[in-house]
Design a protein around this motif. Structure first.
Motif, mmCIF file in Angstrom:
data_model
loop_
_atom_site.group_PDB
_atom_site.id
_atom_site.type_symbol
_atom_site.label_atom_id
_atom_site.label_comp_id
_atom_site.label_asym_id
_atom_site.label_seq_id
_atom_site.Cartn_x
_atom_site.Cartn_y
_atom_site.Cartn_z
ATOM 1 N N UNK A 123 0.787 -1.230 0.031
ATOM 2 C CA UNK A 123 -0.048 -0.151 -0.175
ATOM 3 C C UNK A 123 0.922 1.198 0.042
ATOM 4 N N UNK A 124 0.348 2.294 -0.917
ATOM 5 C CA UNK A 124 1.243 3.429 -0.798
ATOM 6 C C UNK A 124 0.347 4.725 -0.870
ATOM 7 N N UNK A 134 -2.208 13.400 -1.186
ATOM 8 C CA UNK A 134 -2.664 13.584 -2.286
ATOM 9 C C UNK A 134 -3.271 12.375 -3.286
ATOM 10 N N UNK A 135 -2.891 11.151 -2.926
ATOM 11 C CA UNK A 135 -3.315 10.123 -3.516
ATOM 12 C C UNK A 135 -3.011 8.940 -2.893
ATOM 13 N N UNK A 136 -3.446 7.698 -3.176
ATOM 14 C CA UNK A 136 -3.104 6.261 -2.698
ATOM 15 C C UNK A 136 -3.598 5.321 -3.784
ATOM 16 N N UNK A 137 -2.642 4.089 -3.476
ATOM 17 C CA UNK A 137 -2.922 2.919 -4.353
ATOM 18 C C UNK A 137 -2.639 1.619 -3.663
ATOM 19 N N UNK A 196 3.225 8.897 -10.260
ATOM 20 C CA UNK A 196 4.063 8.328 -9.282
ATOM 21 C C UNK A 196 3.555 7.121 -8.631
ATOM 22 N N UNK A 197 2.151 7.113 -8.453
ATOM 23 C CA UNK A 197 1.404 5.851 -7.808
ATOM 24 C C UNK A 197 1.621 4.554 -8.706
ATOM 25 N N UNK A 240 4.798 2.569 -8.977
ATOM 26 C CA UNK A 240 5.143 1.675 -7.861
ATOM 27 C C UNK A 240 4.578 0.305 -8.192
ATOM 28 N N UNK A 241 3.207 0.593 -8.810
ATOM 29 C CA UNK A 241 2.764 -0.868 -9.033
ATOM 30 C C UNK A 241 3.559 -1.317 -10.246
ATOM 31 N N UNK A 242 3.886 -0.795 -11.380
ATOM 32 C CA UNK A 242 4.806 -1.257 -12.472
ATOM 33 C C UNK A 242 6.003 -1.948 -11.933
#
Length: 373
Positions: A57-58, A67-70, A103-104, A107-109
């Motif tokens: 989790x980020x 300002x965001x999450x994923x 940016x989020x 991280x997944x990639x």
């Protein structure tokens, strides 16, 4: 400058869960989750999906503000058993800033490449019973509790970051008055006699429980041909029983069995909890539970959550038996509107089942994909 931080502690995860409360605080259509339940979804000790999956989790920060999450997810059953080298992502929310979403997703990639996966797809959850898809139409209507809501700008972020459409879903609704019993009343009597079938009626949750394992087995069989399907394991069955069944009015659960008491068809309908969840605002206590209980008893809107027919009984009219049961139940309870959860656009079989009720599509959503190799 955007900074991305990986989360580990329960306190950090609570911040992750609560971010959309700020992002959607002015939206009349967003439906907040119950914070406690959302945290349990991410709890490795409580959610059995983590026996076969992992997640990281980020949160994204700009000027020290979130300002965001994923959530970056790998379902190893999907990767190893089905040879789907997919990197999943979900719970993806962000302000309208391309640097944040980029940016989020980076991280997944990165995690996908580290694990030799071939592509990313999202937004999706851990399994087929989780929420799916980013909304592309229907922003001016309230979101059912079983789906994600998002701002209209989300889609342009996927497109700008070279993500391509992978799957398309639609959500539809129809007034209960559209349901005309002549389409199934006589047919269902004939079908029950021909195949020696019986429709089961329930008034207590305890009456449902002996059949729930059979229901999940049938769910696995009836949905296995759909793209992206990952079977529910035995240990997940126990988890979903506790998580879902108690929320469902027993009279909204319909099973059809053959002469050997084997399950050949089932459907689960839920009361519409969205407005109650908005009032609860993420908390069951002290008053949230009261709002949810009231909706369970008095809501005149319902959501068709799941419907499944055994492969050997498909195209034999078993759904007519199920619809007849619902017609009698909903007539008695004065139900006004029926909603359907997201259904794949290419699932022709399910669309044919509903055609006589003249449903209107009121939301569309998609998942997006990007190749990693």
């Amino acid at each position: 400058m955007i900074t991305v931080k990986e989360l580990f502690s329960k306190k950090e995860l609570k911040t992750f869960v609560k971010f959309p409360f700020k992002l959607y605080k002015d939206s009349p259509y967003w439906v907040p989750p119950i914070i406690k339940q959302e945290l349990e979804t991410f709890n490795k000790d409580k959610n059995p999906i983590f026996k076969d999956a992992e997640a990281r989790y980020f949160l994204a920060y700009k000027n020290n503000e979130i300002v965001g999450r994923i959530a970056a997810i790998i379902n190893w059953l999907e990767v190893k058993d089905q040879n789907q080298k997919k990197m999943r992502f979900g719970w993806f929310d962000f302000i309208d800033d391309q640097e944040v979403s980029a940016a989020l997703l980076a991280e997944v990639e990165r995690i996908g490449k580290e694990n030799n996966l071939e592509y990313t797809e999202g937004p999706v959850g851990f399994s087929n019973l989780d929420k799916v898809g980013v909304m592309t139409e229907g922003f001016d209507s309230i979101a059912p509790m079983v789906t994600w809501y998002n701002h209209p700008y989300y889609v342009k972020h996927y497109e700008a970051l070279a993500y391509k459409i992978e799957k398309e879903y639609s959500e539809s609704k129809f007034p209960f008055e559209n349901v005309k019993p002549e389409f199934f009343k006589k047919a269902q009597e004939l079908i029950k006699r021909r195949y020696q079938l019986t429709a089961l009626k329930f008034t207590k949750t305890s009456e449902v429980m002996p059949y729930t394992d059979k229901m999940f087995d049938l769910f696995n069989e009836s949905y296995s041909s759909l793209s992206s399907f990952v079977a529910i394991t035995d240990i997940q069955k126990e988890y979903f029983k506790k998580k879902f069944i108690s929320f469902v009015n027993p009279e909204y659960i319909k099973f059809v069995v053959d002469k050997n008491d084997d399950l050949v068809g089932f459907a689960i309908v839920m009361p519409a909890f969205a407005k109650a969840l908005q009032k609860a605002n993420g908390k069951l206590f002290p008053f949230g539970f009261k709002h949810i209980l009231k909706a369970k008893k008095k809501s005149k809107d319902v959501i068709f959550y799941l419907i499944g027919i055994h492969p050997s009984y498909q195209n034999k009219g078993v759904h007519a038996v199920i619809f007849n049961e619902y017609y009698e139940t909903f007539t008695e309870l004065g139900i006004k509107t029926c909603y359907r959860t997201p259904e794949l656009e290419d699932n022709e079989a399910i669309h044919k089942i509903w055609k006589h009720f003249f449903p209107v599509v009121y939301k569309r959503r998609k998942t997006f994909r990007k190749n990693l190799k």
